[in-house]
Every structure is written in C-alpha cells, then in structure tokens.
Enzyme design. Structure first.
Site, PDB file in Angstrom:
ATOM      1  N   PHE A  96       0.402  -1.642  -0.244  1.00 22.35           N
ATOM      2  CA  PHE A  96      -0.057   0.216  -0.313  1.00 22.35           C
ATOM      3  C   PHE A  96       0.856   1.401   0.227  1.00 22.35           C
ATOM      4  CE2 PHE A  96      -2.437   3.287   2.078  1.00 22.35           C
ATOM      5  CZ  PHE A  96      -3.841   3.324   1.482  1.00 22.35           C
ATOM      6  N   ASN A 204      -1.630   0.400  10.276  1.00 20.14           N
ATOM      7  CA  ASN A 204      -2.775   1.221   9.774  1.00 20.14           C
ATOM      8  C   ASN A 204      -3.001  -0.449   9.063  1.00 20.14           C
ATOM      9  OD1 ASN A 204      -4.033   2.352   7.762  1.00 20.14           O
ATOM     10  ND2 ASN A 204      -2.302   3.168   6.220  1.00 20.14           N
ATOM     11  N   PRO A 205      -4.608  -0.653   9.254  1.00 20.41           N
ATOM     12  CA  PRO A 205      -4.982  -2.388   9.131  1.00 20.41           C
ATOM     13  C   PRO A 205      -5.676  -2.053   7.814  1.00 20.41           C
ATOM     14  CG  PRO A 205      -6.319  -2.221  10.876  1.00 20.41           C
ATOM     15  CD  PRO A 205      -5.226  -0.764  10.943  1.00 20.41           C
TER      16      PRO A 205
END
Length: 301
Positions: A96, A204-205
């Site tokens: 990400f 920050n899942p």
C-alpha cells in the site's frame, strides 16, 4: 528532439480528465520528471521556461511512463518510490502506498514519546507495527528514535516484508521483520513478558468496507493491494478486534495503541475499545478534517 514545454502540454492533455485537480496533476508531473532526469523541481522549471530539448531516448521513457499513468497506475508505482516523513521508500503493487494520514499517526507517537515514554528505560519499550507494508512506520520511528531497541515490523506476506527489508537497508536501520498473521494470533514468540514493559502497538490495517469501493479513485482499486485495503461489510473491525484480543491475552505492562481508522465507523471503534477496557481514548482528525486516528491505553496485568 522534442522540447520540455511540448511534453508538458501532452502530459496535461493526456491526464487532465483522470486528474481534474490542477495541483495534483502538477505534482505528478514534477514527480515523474524529477525522477527521470534525476534533478530537483527548480531545474525542471528552468528547463520548461527555456523550452530546452529532450533527447529521443529520454523522451521515449517519458512517453512510456505517461501511458502507464493514463492506465490509472499511481505515480508512486510508475517511478518505484514515494516519500514518507521526508524519506524515500521503495514501493510496488505488493505494498500500500504510504499516505499523509499515516505520517500524522507517526507524528502523534513521537509527540507522546517525548511526553510519556522518556522516563522509561528504552530497553523496556517494545513497538509492534502490525501490517507494516513498506515498513514506513517502523523505519520512521527508528530513524527519529534510534534509542528504541525493540521495533517489530509484522506482516503476513513475505513478499511485502522483502520490500520493508529493502527500505530498512536503504535507511540503514535495524528493525525486526517478522512474517506473522495477527488474525491467527501468531505474534507470541516476539513478546518479552515483564510488568515493567511499555508496549506501543501501531497499525494501519485494512479498514475500507467492500461497499465503499465506489468512493475510491480508480488507481487505488486497480493497482493497490486488495488485502491491504478491504474488510468485509459484516466484520469491519476484524483487525482491531484481533489486535485488542491479542493484547488482553498476551501482554503485560502498559500498552499504548495507535490505530488508523475508517472515518465512517469511528464511533463503533471507540465503543469497542471501551468495552475491551481501554482507557484514555482519544480520537483525532486528519488534515482533511476526517476522524482518522485513535489512541488508547490498556493496563495489562
């Protein structure tokens, strides 16, 4: 030979419908050109104003990258890196792309470290970065606070950890990289059990509900890793729940948690943390005014 200003016009015309916000388009232009020419923004501006010529080989490279951008591929993947906390990080479609909101989360931890953690011995502080991705959180914390000995960057995907490892090497920091899955409670081997320990859990899942797909930019949907983004509509808190249950079962000492969250379900997250026995719950907005971050404390026996 083609000129800088001609490429600039082609660039604008090709991407203006995809990126209607002029500032965003300008930013992408400078990210691409400074990468290709290995120079700073001022040099590009000077070359534009002088209408300097671009050799055929370089121009061909620029056009190829432009077509990648036209297919919605994010600029960070096109050039192979991004910047986080002023530092360069290698990225590709496996990870990400780090965002400014996550920088704000790291900044919050650093603020608290100065206030709350300075009186603890650094050897007794453990950081768990759960779902590390590019490693940007762990590496930034280690760069800013090299005295923290125990920083564990955790991810369930080994290919992702390989990128985090490259970034740790790029910034010459030592962090512990572990291939483990919080949903399966596999983090136990890392834990040092001591009531004097202070644990900092940061994550920050994945938190975007599948039903929220329609509000995301096409380049996020098409290129960024699905597993790093989405959770089922029925269980949107699955990662926060797993992390919280793990904390209650396995940790001793003081536990500070820092989560990046979905702005649409922040009340659900707060209520869940209260039910789990977390105290001093604080929520913060990001620079866009959305509730995006939460911090809480748990006193584990």
């Amino acid at each position: 030979m083609e000129s800088f200003d001609k490429f600039y016009r082609i660039f604008q015309k090709t991407l203006q419908n995809l990126y209607p916000e002029p500032k965003e388009l300008e930013n992408i232009f400078f990210l691409l050109t400074t990468h290709i020419f290995q120079c700073d923004k001022i040099t590009i501006l000077l070359r534009l104003s002088r209408k300097e010529q671009i050799d055929f080989v370089t121009y061909d490279k620029l056009i190829k990258k432009l077509w990648e951008l036209k297919k919605n591929r994010p600029i960070q993947y096109v050039i192979g890196h991004t910047y986080f906390f002023g530092m360069k990080f290698i990225v590709n479609e496996k990870v990400f792309i780090p965002r400014q909101e996550t920088e704000e989360l790291v900044y919050w931890i650093l603020q608290d470290y100065k206030k709350n953690f300075h009186h603890h011995h650094d050897a007794y502080i453990q950081v768990f970065d759960i779902g590390t991705g590019s490693g940007c959180i762990s590496i930034s914390l280690k760069k800013k606070k090299p005295e923290i000995v125990n920083i564990h960057a955790i991810d369930f995907d080994q290919e992702v950890l390989d990128i985090a490892k490259k970034n740790a090497k790029l910034h010459n920091v030592k962090i512990s990289l572990k291939n483990m899955d919080i949903l399966k409670e596999e983090i136990d081997p890392l834990i040092k059990r001591n009531k004097n320990y202070v644990h900092i859990i940061v994550s920050n899942p994945p938190y975007v509900k599948l039903s929220e797909k329609k509000i995301l930019h096409p380049n996020i949907l098409q290129y960024e890793p699905y597993k790093a983004l989405f959770v089922p509509d029925e269980t949107p808190l699955i990662f926060y729940q797993s992390i919280s249950f793990w904390i209650k079962k396995r940790l001793t000492g003081i536990v500070y948690i820092y989560f990046e969250i979905n702005q649409f379900i922040y009340l659900d997250i707060i209520n869940f943390l209260k039910k789990m026995g977390f105290l001093n719950i604080e929520i913060r907005k990001d620079l866009q005014g959305f509730f995006r971050m939460v911090r809480a404390v748990y006193y584990a026996k």
